[in-house]
Design a protein around this motif. Structure first.
Motif, PDB file in Angstrom:
ATOM      1  N   LEU A 114       0.821  -1.207   0.000  1.00 33.33           N
ATOM      2  CA  LEU A 114       0.000   0.000   0.000  1.00 33.33           C
ATOM      3  C   LEU A 114       0.856   1.259   0.000  1.00 33.33           C
ATOM      4  CD1 LEU A 114      -2.858  -1.091   2.423  1.00 33.33           C
ATOM      5  CD2 LEU A 114      -3.061  -0.614  -0.030  1.00 33.33           C
ATOM      6  N   TYR A 115       1.954   1.229   0.726  1.00 33.35           N
ATOM      7  CA  TYR A 115       2.857   2.372   0.703  1.00 33.35           C
ATOM      8  C   TYR A 115       3.344   2.632  -0.723  1.00 33.35           C
ATOM      9  CZ  TYR A 115       7.074   5.089   0.765  1.00 33.35           C
ATOM     10  OH  TYR A 115       8.019   6.035   0.460  1.00 33.35           O
ATOM     11  N   PHE A 116       3.852   1.572  -1.379  1.00 33.66           N
ATOM     12  CA  PHE A 116       4.358   1.756  -2.744  1.00 33.66           C
ATOM     13  C   PHE A 116       3.235   2.125  -3.712  1.00 33.66           C
ATOM     14  CE2 PHE A 116       8.121  -0.610  -1.259  1.00 33.66           C
ATOM     15  CZ  PHE A 116       9.094   0.289  -1.682  1.00 33.66           C
ATOM     16  N   GLY A 117       2.033   1.630  -3.476  1.00 37.05           N
ATOM     17  CA  GLY A 117       0.918   1.950  -4.345  1.00 37.05           C
ATOM     18  C   GLY A 117       0.449   3.384  -4.235  1.00 37.05           C
ATOM     19  N   PHE A 118       0.455   3.924  -3.016  1.00 39.98           N
ATOM     20  CA  PHE A 118      -0.089   5.265  -2.808  1.00 39.98           C
ATOM     21  C   PHE A 118       0.973   6.353  -2.646  1.00 39.98           C
ATOM     22  CE2 PHE A 118      -3.782   2.676  -1.631  1.00 39.98           C
ATOM     23  CZ  PHE A 118      -4.776   3.328  -2.339  1.00 39.98           C
ATOM     24  N   ALA A 119       2.064   6.068  -1.959  1.00 39.87           N
ATOM     25  CA  ALA A 119       3.044   7.114  -1.651  1.00 39.87           C
ATOM     26  C   ALA A 119       4.399   6.908  -2.326  1.00 39.87           C
ATOM     27  CB  ALA A 119       3.242   7.201  -0.140  1.00 39.87           C
ATOM     28  N   GLY A 120       4.678   5.705  -2.759  1.00 40.31           N
ATOM     29  CA  GLY A 120       5.974   5.422  -3.360  1.00 40.31           C
ATOM     30  C   GLY A 120       6.070   5.908  -4.793  1.00 40.31           C
ATOM     31  N   SER A 121       7.274   5.909  -5.291  1.00 39.27           N
ATOM     32  CA  SER A 121       7.500   6.311  -6.681  1.00 39.27           C
ATOM     33  C   SER A 121       7.093   5.171  -7.616  1.00 39.27           C
ATOM     34  CB  SER A 121       8.974   6.625  -6.893  1.00 39.27           C
ATOM     35  OG  SER A 121       9.749   5.441  -6.790  1.00 39.27           O
ATOM     36  N   PRO A 122       6.814   5.485  -8.867  1.00 39.25           N
ATOM     37  CA  PRO A 122       6.510   4.424  -9.837  1.00 39.25           C
ATOM     38  C   PRO A 122       7.649   3.403  -9.948  1.00 39.25           C
ATOM     39  CG  PRO A 122       5.837   6.531 -10.728  1.00 39.25           C
ATOM     40  CD  PRO A 122       6.605   6.818  -9.463  1.00 39.25           C
ATOM     41  N   GLY A 123       8.877   3.877  -9.895  1.00 36.71           N
ATOM     42  CA  GLY A 123      10.021   2.962  -9.949  1.00 36.71           C
ATOM     43  C   GLY A 123      10.102   2.074  -8.717  1.00 36.71           C
ATOM     44  N   GLY A 124       9.774   2.643  -7.551  1.00 39.47           N
ATOM     45  CA  GLY A 124       9.757   1.854  -6.315  1.00 39.47           C
ATOM     46  C   GLY A 124       8.683   0.780  -6.360  1.00 39.47           C
ATOM     47  N   ALA A 125       7.507   1.148  -6.873  1.00 37.97           N
ATOM     48  CA  ALA A 125       6.418   0.177  -7.000  1.00 37.97           C
ATOM     49  C   ALA A 125       6.804  -0.932  -7.969  1.00 37.97           C
ATOM     50  CB  ALA A 125       5.141   0.876  -7.475  1.00 37.97           C
ATOM     51  N   LYS A 126       7.469  -0.560  -9.052  1.00 41.94           N
ATOM     52  CA  LYS A 126       7.922  -1.553 -10.027  1.00 41.94           C
ATOM     53  C   LYS A 126       8.915  -2.519  -9.381  1.00 41.94           C
ATOM     54  CE  LYS A 126      10.201  -2.014 -14.485  1.00 41.94           C
ATOM     55  NZ  LYS A 126      10.610  -1.330 -15.715  1.00 41.94           N
ATOM     56  N   GLY A 127       9.875  -1.982  -8.648  1.00 38.47           N
ATOM     57  CA  GLY A 127      10.851  -2.835  -7.960  1.00 38.47           C
ATOM     58  C   GLY A 127      10.200  -3.756  -6.950  1.00 38.47           C
ATOM     59  N   PHE A 128       9.258  -3.209  -6.184  1.00 38.45           N
ATOM     60  CA  PHE A 128       8.538  -4.022  -5.201  1.00 38.45           C
ATOM     61  C   PHE A 128       7.805  -5.163  -5.895  1.00 38.45           C
ATOM     62  CE2 PHE A 128       4.630  -5.082  -2.951  1.00 38.45           C
ATOM     63  CZ  PHE A 128       5.108  -5.385  -1.686  1.00 38.45           C
ATOM     64  N   CYS A 129       7.098  -4.851  -6.980  1.00 35.65           N
ATOM     65  CA  CYS A 129       6.353  -5.882  -7.715  1.00 35.65           C
ATOM     66  C   CYS A 129       7.282  -6.966  -8.248  1.00 35.65           C
ATOM     67  CB  CYS A 129       5.567  -5.263  -8.864  1.00 35.65           C
ATOM     68  SG  CYS A 129       4.073  -4.397  -8.362  1.00 35.65           S
ATOM     69  N   LEU A 130       8.421  -6.562  -8.783  1.00 37.63           N
ATOM     70  CA  LEU A 130       9.354  -7.551  -9.323  1.00 37.63           C
ATOM     71  C   LEU A 130       9.916  -8.451  -8.229  1.00 37.63           C
ATOM     72  CD1 LEU A 130      11.258  -5.363 -11.950  1.00 37.63           C
ATOM     73  CD2 LEU A 130       9.589  -7.181 -12.398  1.00 37.63           C
ATOM     74  N   ILE A 131      10.327  -7.854  -7.114  1.00 34.26           N
ATOM     75  CA  ILE A 131      10.885  -8.656  -6.011  1.00 34.26           C
ATOM     76  C   ILE A 131       9.826  -9.573  -5.425  1.00 34.26           C
ATOM     77  CG2 ILE A 131      11.796  -8.517  -3.656  1.00 34.26           C
ATOM     78  CD1 ILE A 131      13.287  -5.947  -4.623  1.00 34.26           C
ATOM     79  N   PHE A 132       8.647  -9.032  -5.130  1.00 35.30           N
ATOM     80  CA  PHE A 132       7.596  -9.865  -4.551  1.00 35.30           C
ATOM     81  C   PHE A 132       7.103 -10.914  -5.545  1.00 35.30           C
ATOM     82  CE2 PHE A 132       7.746  -7.946  -0.654  1.00 35.30           C
ATOM     83  CZ  PHE A 132       6.698  -8.304   0.181  1.00 35.30           C
TER      84      PHE A 132
END
Length: 123
Positions: free
Chosen positions: A47-65
């Motif tokens: 939720l943090y990456f979805g709402f407050a994180g950067s698009p690149g951070g969300a992308k990295g989170f999605c790839l790692i998870f």
């Protein structure tokens, strides 16, 4: 797309993390207390990456998870024993069965798709 995946799956993870305490066999999964905690923390981070994180951070989170969940599902399926493909992590602290492996594989695919298809826009 990555931010959208983080938002949607973040909500799902938090709900499952709370519901697991009330219904530990929700949808045939094995929702143990440690797993419920992991789901709530993972959901909060998503939720943090979805709402407050950067698009690149969300992308990295999605790839790692995506990689983690896909590997967890595949390893559990192939190393699990018996007709339920039971796979134990940390002794008896976490038990995963056939339904858990299928869910983890699906989550891995969705997270990877979000990571591979998103991250440049603010979606």
């Amino acid at each position: 797309m990555a931010k959208t995946v983080c938002k949607l799956l973040g909500v799902v993870f938090v709900i499952v993390g709370v519901a697991g305490f009330v219904a530990p066999t929700l949808l045939g999964a094995h929702l143990m207390p440690l797993q419920n905690l992991v789901h709530r923390v993972s959901g909060a981070i998503a939720l943090y990456f979805g709402f407050a994180g950067s698009p690149g951070g969300a992308k990295g989170f999605c790839l790692i998870f995506g990689i983690v969940y896909l590997l967890l599902g595949v390893v559990g399926w192939f190393l699990g024993v018996g007709p339920e493909h039971l796979f134990h992590v940390g002794g008896e602290m976490l038990t995963l069965g056939k339904v858990d492996h299928i869910i983890h594989i699906l989550l891995g695919v969705v997270f990877l798709a979000g990571g591979l298809l998103g991250g440049r826009s603010s979606s």
